[in-house]
Design a protein around this motif. Structure first.
Motif, short mmCIF file in Angstrom:
data_model
loop_
_atom_site.label_atom_id
_atom_site.label_comp_id
_atom_site.label_asym_id
_atom_site.label_seq_id
_atom_site.Cartn_x
_atom_site.Cartn_y
_atom_site.Cartn_z
N LEU A 75 0.83 -1.20 0.00
CA LEU A 75 0.00 0.00 0.00
C LEU A 75 0.87 1.26 0.00
O LEU A 75 0.64 2.19 -0.78
CB LEU A 75 -0.93 0.00 1.21
N LEU A 76 1.88 1.28 0.85
CA LEU A 76 2.78 2.44 0.90
C LEU A 76 3.50 2.64 -0.43
O LEU A 76 3.67 3.77 -0.91
CB LEU A 76 3.80 2.27 2.03
N ARG A 77 3.91 1.53 -1.04
CA ARG A 77 4.60 1.60 -2.34
C ARG A 77 3.66 2.19 -3.40
O ARG A 77 4.05 3.06 -4.18
CB ARG A 77 5.09 0.22 -2.75
N ARG A 78 2.41 1.70 -3.44
CA ARG A 78 1.44 2.22 -4.43
C ARG A 78 1.20 3.71 -4.21
O ARG A 78 1.13 4.49 -5.16
CB ARG A 78 0.12 1.45 -4.33
N GLN A 79 1.07 4.10 -2.96
CA GLN A 79 0.85 5.52 -2.66
C GLN A 79 2.03 6.36 -3.12
O GLN A 79 1.85 7.45 -3.67
CB GLN A 79 0.61 5.73 -1.17
N ALA A 80 3.23 5.86 -2.92
CA ALA A 80 4.43 6.60 -3.33
C ALA A 80 4.51 6.69 -4.85
O ALA A 80 4.90 7.73 -5.39
CB ALA A 80 5.68 5.93 -2.76
N GLU A 81 4.14 5.63 -5.52
CA GLU A 81 4.20 5.62 -6.99
C GLU A 81 3.17 6.58 -7.60
O GLU A 81 3.40 7.12 -8.68
CB GLU A 81 3.95 4.20 -7.51
N GLN A 82 2.07 6.78 -6.91
CA GLN A 82 1.01 7.64 -7.44
C GLN A 82 1.10 9.08 -6.94
O GLN A 82 0.28 9.91 -7.31
CB GLN A 82 -0.36 7.05 -7.06
N ARG A 83 2.11 9.35 -6.16
CA ARG A 83 2.29 10.70 -5.62
C ARG A 83 2.56 11.68 -6.75
O ARG A 83 3.30 11.39 -7.68
CB ARG A 83 3.46 10.68 -4.65
N VAL A 84 1.98 12.83 -6.65
CA VAL A 84 2.16 13.87 -7.67
C VAL A 84 3.42 14.65 -7.33
O VAL A 84 3.57 15.16 -6.21
CB VAL A 84 0.95 14.82 -7.72
N LYS A 85 4.33 14.73 -8.30
CA LYS A 85 5.57 15.48 -8.09
C LYS A 85 5.31 16.95 -8.39
O LYS A 85 4.64 17.30 -9.34
CB LYS A 85 6.68 14.95 -8.99
N GLU A 86 5.85 17.79 -7.56
CA GLU A 86 5.64 19.24 -7.72
C GLU A 86 6.74 19.85 -8.54
O GLU A 86 7.82 19.50 -8.60
CB GLU A 86 5.57 19.91 -6.36
#
Length: 86
Positions: A75-86
């Motif tokens: 779950l943490l990995r998926r969240q990190a992969e989907q994080r929007v880069k600024e």
């Protein structure tokens, strides 16, 4: 054996807060801190030493809200992969 310490009020408050977070009394927590401080010079030489250190520090089993650690990591990995880069 009893030892009396005259701690600064801010340190006592900080230690009390940390003890409460771990569900320990202040005296139990101070004993853990002192024992951990004595081990600093010994170093961690193996994986077993590291696991023992984590266990003694109360890190192992401290997240009772995580039932399946592997699923939580996914779950943490998926969240990190989907994080929007600024």
């Amino acid at each position: 054996m009893s030892v009396m310490l005259d701690l600064p009020q801010s340190l006592e408050k900080e230690l009390s807060t940390e003890a409460a977070q771990l569900g320990l009394s202040l005296s139990e927590y101070v004993i853990r801190v002192l024992i951990a401080g004595r081990r600093v010079g010994q170093g961690i030489k193996s994986g077993a030493d590291l696991v023992n250190y984590w266990h003694n520090e109360g890190l192992i089993g401290s997240r009772s809200d995580i039932v399946d650690s592997q699923e939580h990591a996914r779950l943490l990995r998926r969240q990190a992969e989907q994080r929007v880069k600024e």
